[in-house]
Write an enzyme that holds these catalytic residues in place. Structure first.
Site, PDB file in Angstrom:
ATOM      1  N   GLY A 133       4.945  -4.266   2.723  1.00 26.57           N
ATOM      2  CA  GLY A 133       4.369  -5.265   1.834  1.00 26.57           C
ATOM      3  C   GLY A 133       3.401  -6.217   2.496  1.00 26.57           C
ATOM      4  CE  LYS A 175      -3.442  -2.037  -3.874  1.00 28.79           C
ATOM      5  NZ  LYS A 175      -3.028  -2.882  -5.017  1.00 28.79           N
ATOM      6  CE  LYS A 228      -1.504  -4.756  -0.398  1.00 27.19           C
ATOM      7  NZ  LYS A 228      -1.586  -5.579  -1.615  1.00 27.19           N
ATOM      8  CG  ASP A 233      -4.905  -5.956  -2.886  1.00 23.09           C
ATOM      9  OD1 ASP A 233      -5.473  -7.048  -3.045  1.00 23.09           O
ATOM     10  OD2 ASP A 233      -3.724  -5.742  -3.252  1.00 23.09           O
ATOM     11  CD  GLU A 255      -5.135  -5.150  -6.338  1.00 24.37           C
ATOM     12  OE1 GLU A 255      -4.003  -5.641  -6.471  1.00 24.37           O
ATOM     13  OE2 GLU A 255      -5.332  -3.921  -6.183  1.00 24.37           O
ATOM     14  CD  GLU A 260      -1.194  -8.987  -6.664  1.00 26.97           C
ATOM     15  OE1 GLU A 260      -0.247  -9.308  -5.933  1.00 26.97           O
ATOM     16  OE2 GLU A 260      -1.920  -7.989  -6.476  1.00 26.97           O
ATOM     17  CG  HIS A 285       0.872  -6.400  -8.872  1.00 30.23           C
ATOM     18  ND1 HIS A 285       1.939  -7.278  -8.943  1.00 30.23           N
ATOM     19  CD2 HIS A 285       0.724  -6.120  -7.560  1.00 30.23           C
ATOM     20  CE1 HIS A 285       2.401  -7.522  -7.736  1.00 30.23           C
ATOM     21  NE2 HIS A 285       1.684  -6.834  -6.885  1.00 30.23           N
ATOM     22  CB  ALA A 286       3.827  -1.629  -9.639  1.00 34.32           C
TER      23      ALA A 286
END
Length: 447
Positions: A31, A225, A227, A255, A281, A310, A360-361
């Site tokens: 995450g 995707k 980061k 993102d 994003e 989000e 968003h998930a």
């Protein structure tokens, strides 16, 4: 009346439990992104218990500290729900939304934003979960089986009628009625397209990213995707790595998680354009609608768009994003805005403005939640899966009673009654903060 199938017994909500549930994901950098380098995926969880044992579950996602604050906000909402018959809420879900957001003293803490709206989402989603279970249907099917008139009664149109009226929403839904049965069959046969973020967390090494991308390709994923936003040279290298692994024909997204100023976002995003991202994003502050519009004006010349949502507070902000042409992809969150009710409004507004909804998930339980919303969107609103994806992360699904299933890179359709958000009792007990076994004596745990 909302009763358990085959009975006429009212479902009285006689107990409400609020639990602070946290998972120590920061240890593995799961995450991690430019703004949130060490998240502990967490869930402020509410369970509505009824006289006959049926339960409604809801949660709001956080990333660790502050989860207790959301739990306190849910506690403040309990008097509005405790002791009531479920049918008092389900006969007019639009009025139920106003009931939960209308306490004048609690409303002052928002209004309809921030911690109180997170708490509202958890409580409302628990009511929807209970309703779907009482009807014996998965949430997406409960929604799909509603008439247009029943659907719009679930929405509070206050503040958005300059963008979407009740009559317009009703007509939009009526236009899709004829093909609903065929789309349900298509959905059951094909599932709903997913994209994966699990290979692209910022804290992962290149070798780990390469391995995870290859595993995702083998699982049938066609959209990926990563980061970005901490180091430009590293971003360019990782983008090149992923694009080389997936080839030119598959979909790639980036993102930034709010980390850039507007000018910096334009400059940094432009540097990433050779890798042909479908979207950039959250390039800047989620409150900066005009800033997002300025960024999107530059990117769309090159076939890339802004995606965001989000951290957008409510339907009013989504309305303004759509009116300002400030996003090309609308990323609803199941528990940031006011639960199912407010997400119905946002999905319908996005349809009117011709903007694809790609939820968003990236958080505990969010995959379980949003699959239902996207599937309803396909069946009842947009009628399309073109340029539409549900985000997928592969963490923590083992803790849910009815976890998501991915088949050939697509979400398989959930069939169990409810909103798929109930956690296993053993998981709730082990991850209760701070005294659950996952946290007890853990030196990294922080109050």
């Amino acid at each position: 009346m909302a009763c358990r199938p085959g009975t006429e017994t009212p479902l009285n909500i006689n107990r409400i439990s609020v639990l602070d549930i946290r998972f120590p994901t920061a240890k593995r950098l799961d995450g991690s992104d430019a703004m949130n380098p060490d998240p502990d995926y967490s869930a402020a969880t509410v369970i509505l218990s009824t006289d006959d044992g049926l339960e409604g579950h809801g949660l709001t996602f956080t990333i660790g500290r502050g989860n207790d604050i959301v739990c306190a906000a849910i506690e403040a909402l309990k008097p509005a729900v405790l002791g009531r018959d479920l049918a008092e809420f389900t006969r007019d879900m639009g009025a139920t939304y106003r009931h939960l957001t209308g306490d004048s003293q609690l409303r002052w803490l928002g209004p309809e934003k921030g911690v109180m709206q997170l708490a509202t989402a958890a409580m409302l989603n628990a009511i929807w979960d209970l309703w779907a279970k009482a009807e014996g249907k998965p949430l997406w099917r409960l929604l799909a089986d509603m008439t247009p008139e029943e659907t719009v009664r679930c929405i509070d149109f206050r503040y958005i009628t300059d963008a979407l009226t009740l009559a317009e929403a009703t007509e939009l839904l009526r236009k899709q009625e004829a093909g609903k049965a065929a789309r349900i069959e298509q959905l059951l046969a094909e599932g709903y397209p997913a994209y994966t973020t699990s290979a692209g967390w910022l804290g992962y090494s290149d070798d780990k990213i390469r391995r995870l991308v290859r595993e995702a390709l083998a699982q049938g994923f066609k959209a990926f995707k990563i980061k970005v936003g901490a180091d430009r040279a590293a971003d360019l290298a990782r983008a090149a790595l992923v694009r080389a692994e997936i080839g030119d024909d598959l979909t790639f997204m980036v993102d930034a998680n709010q980390v850039w100023d507007v000018g910096q976002a334009i400059e940094w995003s432009t540097a990433l354009l050779p890798f042909k991202p479908l979207w950039v994003e959250e390039p800047t502050s989620p409150d900066d609608i005009l800033g997002h519009a300025a960024i999107d004006r530059v990117l769309r010349r090159y076939g890339t768009r802004v995606a965001t949502g989000e951290h957008v507070h409510n339907r009013v902000m989504f309305k303004q994003y759509l009116q300002a042409t400030a996003l090309g992809f609308c990323q609803i969150d199941a528990a940031r805005v006011g639960g199912v009710n407010e997400n119905l409004a946002i999905i319908l507004m996005a349809a009117k403005f011709g903007v694809p909804v790609c939820p968003h998930a990236g958080g505990v339980g969010l995959c379980e939640y949003v699959q239902h919303l996207s599937m309803w969107d396909f069946v009842s609103v947009s009628g399309s899966k073109d340029r539409r994806f549900i985000e997928y992360v592969d963490h923590l699904h083992e803790h849910f009673v009815d976890p998501v299933r991915i088949v050939d890179g697509c979400y398989a359709v959930p069939t169990a009654p409810g909103y798929s958000i109930a956690m296993k009792p053993a998981s709730l007990q082990a991850h209760r903060f701070p005294d659950g076994s996952a946290w007890r004596n853990d030196q990294e745990a922080q109050p």
